[in-house]
Write a protein that holds these residues in place. Structure first.
Motif, short mmCIF file in Angstrom:
data_model
loop_
_atom_site.label_atom_id
_atom_site.label_comp_id
_atom_site.label_asym_id
_atom_site.label_seq_id
_atom_site.Cartn_x
_atom_site.Cartn_y
_atom_site.Cartn_z
N CYS A 146 0.84 -1.21 0.00
CA CYS A 146 0.00 0.00 0.00
C CYS A 146 0.88 1.26 0.00
N GLU A 336 -6.15 -9.03 1.27
CA GLU A 336 -7.12 -8.32 0.47
C GLU A 336 -7.98 -7.40 1.36
N ARG A 339 -5.87 -4.36 2.40
CA ARG A 339 -5.72 -3.42 1.29
C ARG A 339 -7.00 -2.59 1.10
N GLN A 340 -8.14 -3.27 1.14
CA GLN A 340 -9.40 -2.56 0.93
C GLN A 340 -9.72 -1.63 2.09
N TRP A 342 -7.52 -0.17 4.04
CA TRP A 342 -6.60 0.98 3.92
C TRP A 342 -7.12 1.96 2.86
N ALA A 343 -7.52 1.44 1.70
CA ALA A 343 -8.01 2.31 0.61
C ALA A 343 -9.27 3.07 1.05
N THR A 344 -10.14 2.39 1.82
CA THR A 344 -11.36 3.04 2.31
C THR A 344 -11.01 4.19 3.27
N VAL A 346 -8.21 5.90 3.28
CA VAL A 346 -7.58 6.99 2.51
C VAL A 346 -8.68 7.84 1.84
N ASP A 347 -9.74 7.17 1.39
CA ASP A 347 -10.86 7.91 0.77
C ASP A 347 -11.75 8.59 1.80
N PRO A 366 -1.81 8.48 3.22
CA PRO A 366 -1.53 7.05 3.02
C PRO A 366 -0.81 6.43 4.22
N TYR A 385 -13.49 -3.91 8.64
CA TYR A 385 -13.70 -4.28 7.24
C TYR A 385 -15.19 -4.53 6.99
#
Ligand code: MG
Length: 391
Positions: A146, A336, A339-340, A342-344, A346-347, A366, A385
């Protein structure tokens, strides 16, 4: 040139109280003078803490460091973090916390026999894996990916960030304000050594104990979980040697009793070897302080023959246990999710606690999101999650 990380900057000298101001008690410095070898790290010689604090009347600097680590949130959360095998696979195997306690116990045993500073060793051992994210090395690899464009993620570096910035124990400074030696020990694990060319002997002991511990308990857990059979392990010279010793001592054991006896022997043979290899050298070396061992190429550890046997065992564990299809599947799902998640974050940084939103201003979103995820237990990570990504 950029400024060195805070762990690399010069620490101010502390003044240890000597003798103890409380009558009838020995000060830590007095006790250490009577017990420790001259090449051990004496707390009276510590380079101190970044933020100077008065000495404690009956606890030495490294005892205080150990207690600060023990009372930190990051340390407690180790109880909910994967070592190698996840909670879905049962409740026999080690967690990150029980691994840490086994390392501390073995490291203290070795350190005491070599007359090194047990308090420093214990603090270093309790700290050594505190930066691990959920789901073990799989979690670390996911966060590292990431942050590929931001310098990556390392659990060893993150341990320093935790105890220097993220944890709070005092209103007037960030972090736990640990001694320079404890920070240096962890920095050397992270590939940095702020105080000189080589690690203190106490740091070397923790590294040796870590290796002994995971070789033994991963063998134990893998057999208990049915990922490999004892009979397969007997092809390895180190395990066969342990088996022969057990058979001489206790006759023909089988099943659980054989596994436990072999693992017991596996720890004993490694600790004995490290003490034999290191004790004899240290007795002959005439080192009068900590500078000589730090300049020397000598490292506390097993002799070359046992090092080779350990490598064979580790290669076997890598091929047959860490790469076992059951673990690969669990690991893939966990990565997985990380990663998801973390991306959530960041958004949607507002999902993070205020202090991590604040860290994002200074360190970027990040990294701050990865640091927040890294602090989670496996279960809390799953929960977040479900709530934020899957829900
Ligand atoms: Mg470890």
């Amino acid at each position: 040139m950029t400024a060195p990380p805070r762990s690399l900057q010069k620490h101010r000298m502390a003044t240890p109280s000597d003798p103890c101001p409380w009558s009838g008690l020995l000060s830590p410095a007095e006790r250490e003078r009577g017990l420790l070898a001259p090449y051990a790290m004496h707390s009276a010689d510590s380079a101190g803490r970044r933020y100077p604090e008065p000495e404690h009347p009956y606890r030495g600097s490294y005892q205080r460091d150990r207690d600060r680590i023990l009372h930190s949130a990051a340390y407690r959360r180790l109880s909910g973090k994967t070592q190698v095998f996840t909670g879905e696979m049962g409740d026999y195997h080690r967690t990150r916390l029980t691994h840490t306690l086994e390392v501390a116990s073995l490291a203290r045993t070795i350190g005491r026999a070599l007359r090194l500073n047990e308090d420093l060793i214990e603090a270093l051992a309790l700290l050594h894996d505190i930066g691990h994210p959920p789901f073990g090395h799989a979690g670390e690899d996911a966060l590292n990916a990431c942050l590929a464009a931001e310098g990556g993620f390392s659990h060893n570096r993150h341990a320093l960030t935790l105890v220097e910035e993220i944890e709070h124990r005092h209103e007037s400074f960030p972090g736990l304000n640990l001694t320079a030696e404890v920070l240096a020990g962890q920095a050397s694990r992270a590939g940095l050594d702020p105080l000189g060319p080589g690690p203190l002997l106490e740091t070397q002991v923790v590294d040796a104990a870590d290796s002994i511990t995971y070789d033994a308990h991963d063998t134990d857990d893998a057999v208990k979980l049915g990922l490999v059979r004892i009979e397969e392990l007997l092809a390895l010279p180190l395990i066969d040697r342990c088996f022969q010793t057990v058979r001489q001592r206790a006759g023909d054991l089988s099943g659980e009793r054989l596994r436990k006896a072999i693992v017991h022997e596996l720890i004993d043979v490694q600790v004995g070897n490290v003490l034999e290899a290191s004790g004899e050298f240290l007795a002959r070396c005439n080192w009068s302080d900590t500078s000589a061992p730090r300049q020397s190429a000598f490292r506390i550890g097993p002799d070359p023959a046992l090092t080779a046997e350990k490598r064979q065992l580790e290669e076997f564990l890598y091929a047959h246990v860490y790469r076992h299809e059951r673990l690969v599947a669990v690991r893939g799902h966990a990565q997985e999710k990380l990663r998801q998640l973390w991306a959530t974050l960041v958004d949607n940084p507002c999902l993070m606690p205020a202090d991590f939103q604040q860290r994002a201003q200074q360190h970027g979103l990040p990294r701050s999101a990865a640091e927040y995820v890294a602090g989670m237990t496996d279960r809390y990570c799953q929960q977040c999650y479900q709530e934020w990504v899957a829900g």
